[in-house]
Design an enzyme around this catalytic site. Structure first.
Site, short mmCIF file in Angstrom:
data_model
loop_
_atom_site.label_atom_id
_atom_site.label_comp_id
_atom_site.label_asym_id
_atom_site.label_seq_id
_atom_site.Cartn_x
_atom_site.Cartn_y
_atom_site.Cartn_z
N GLY A 1 73.05 59.66 8.50
CA GLY A 1 73.08 60.76 9.45
C GLY A 1 72.45 60.39 10.78
O GLY A 1 72.95 60.78 11.85
N ASP B 1 72.36 57.39 12.03
CA ASP B 1 73.30 56.48 12.68
C ASP B 1 74.36 57.28 13.44
O ASP B 1 74.67 56.98 14.60
CB ASP B 1 73.96 55.58 11.63
CG ASP B 1 74.92 54.59 12.25
OD1 ASP B 1 74.49 53.77 13.08
OD2 ASP B 1 76.12 54.64 11.91
N TYR C 1 65.63 72.37 17.24
CA TYR C 1 65.21 71.69 16.01
C TYR C 1 63.70 71.81 15.83
O TYR C 1 63.20 72.11 14.75
CB TYR C 1 65.63 70.22 16.11
CG TYR C 1 65.22 69.35 14.95
CD1 TYR C 1 65.91 69.39 13.74
CD2 TYR C 1 64.17 68.45 15.08
CE1 TYR C 1 65.55 68.57 12.68
CE2 TYR C 1 63.80 67.61 14.03
CZ TYR C 1 64.49 67.68 12.83
OH TYR C 1 64.12 66.86 11.79
N SER D 1 59.53 67.56 9.87
CA SER D 1 59.66 66.50 10.86
C SER D 1 58.39 66.45 11.71
O SER D 1 57.81 67.49 12.03
CB SER D 1 60.86 66.76 11.76
OG SER D 1 60.87 65.89 12.87
#
Length: 257
Positions: free
Chosen positions: A192, A194, A155, A142
């Protein structure tokens, strides 16, 4: 047919980016195995892959449990004889800041976003080494690994760790001809995401349109576009590239207005 006669395992291949990668790999000629916790969507994706003409299977797996990861990889090797390519696409994006993240949430983020990929790579690389065969691994990271939003603290910690792991493993196995790269993706339109927007941010049905107004391309990233890049990195077409952590996003990391 960039992956013709290859066997590709997609962790988290039952939905979202992982499912798009699985379909793209099947279209590129690979036999594909998908893993995930939910059997019904997993079997559905496997059936879709078979309709595309690929040999395909689903194996249940919670990547937070190294024993389940090992069992899933062993099962795929038993069925297909080997794994040529691995994609670590399983992920958790539950929100938490530095001040409100519980130890349980932190541990779950690390277990899914870092420990899971670690032990999946371990099992697959061990198989490649036993066979003396080359291989290719792509980790789905990410752009938040560069710092991210305050609500993504655990995360970010996990994804930043994954970037370091990617480089370490790529360096360790470069002479084994096992290439390991990472794709740091940005805001992507998945089922996911959403659920995340509705659960954590109170978003309504128009959240995509509102988000699009703030993005240079006028839309979120498409999982199928990401899947195309992943297939390229898995394939011989990406040449000798290994240890790369590529930012795949509309934001230009480090730039400022």
């Amino acid at each position: 047919m960039l992956l013709e006669d290859k066997v590709v395992l997609v962790s988290g291949g039952t939905a979202g980016v992982g499912a798009s990668v699985a379909r793209a790999a099947a279209r590129a000629g690979a036999s594909v195995a998908v893993t995930g916790r939910r059997r019904e969507p997993g079997e559905k994706v496997a059936a879709e892959l078979r309709e595309l003409g690929a040999a395909a299977l689903y194996r249940p797996c919670d990547v937070a449990d190294p024993a389940q990861v090992r069992a899933a990889v062993d099962s795929v090797v038993a069925e297909f004889g080997r794994v040529d390519g691995l994609v670590n696409a399983a992920g958790l994006t539950d929100r938490g800041s530095l001040v409100d993240t519980t130890p349980e949430l932190f541990d779950r983020q690390i277990a899914i976003n870092l420990k899971g990929p670690f032990f999946a790579m371990q099992a697959v690389v061990q198989d490649m080494l036993r066979r003396g065969a080359p291989g290719s691994i792509v980790n789905i990271g990410s752009e938040a690994a560069h710092g991210g939003a305050p609500v993504l603290a655990p995360y970010v910690a996990a994804k930043a760790g994954l970037a370091g792991l990617t480089k370490n493993a790529a360096h360790a196995h470069r002479f084994d001809r096992i290439r390991i790269n990472q794709l740091n993706i940005g805001w992507t339109d998945t089922e996911g995401e959403d659920l995340t927007q509705r659960r954590f941010h109170g978003a309504g049905d128009d959240w995509r349109e509102r988000a699009a107004e703030r993005l240079p391309a006028g839309r979120l990233a498409d999982p199928d576009e990401i899947a195309g890049m992943v297939v390229l990195l898995l394939s011989d077409r990406s040449g000798v590239v290994t240890g790369s952590v590529l930012d795949w996003d509309q934001a230009v990391i480090g730039a400022h207005d």
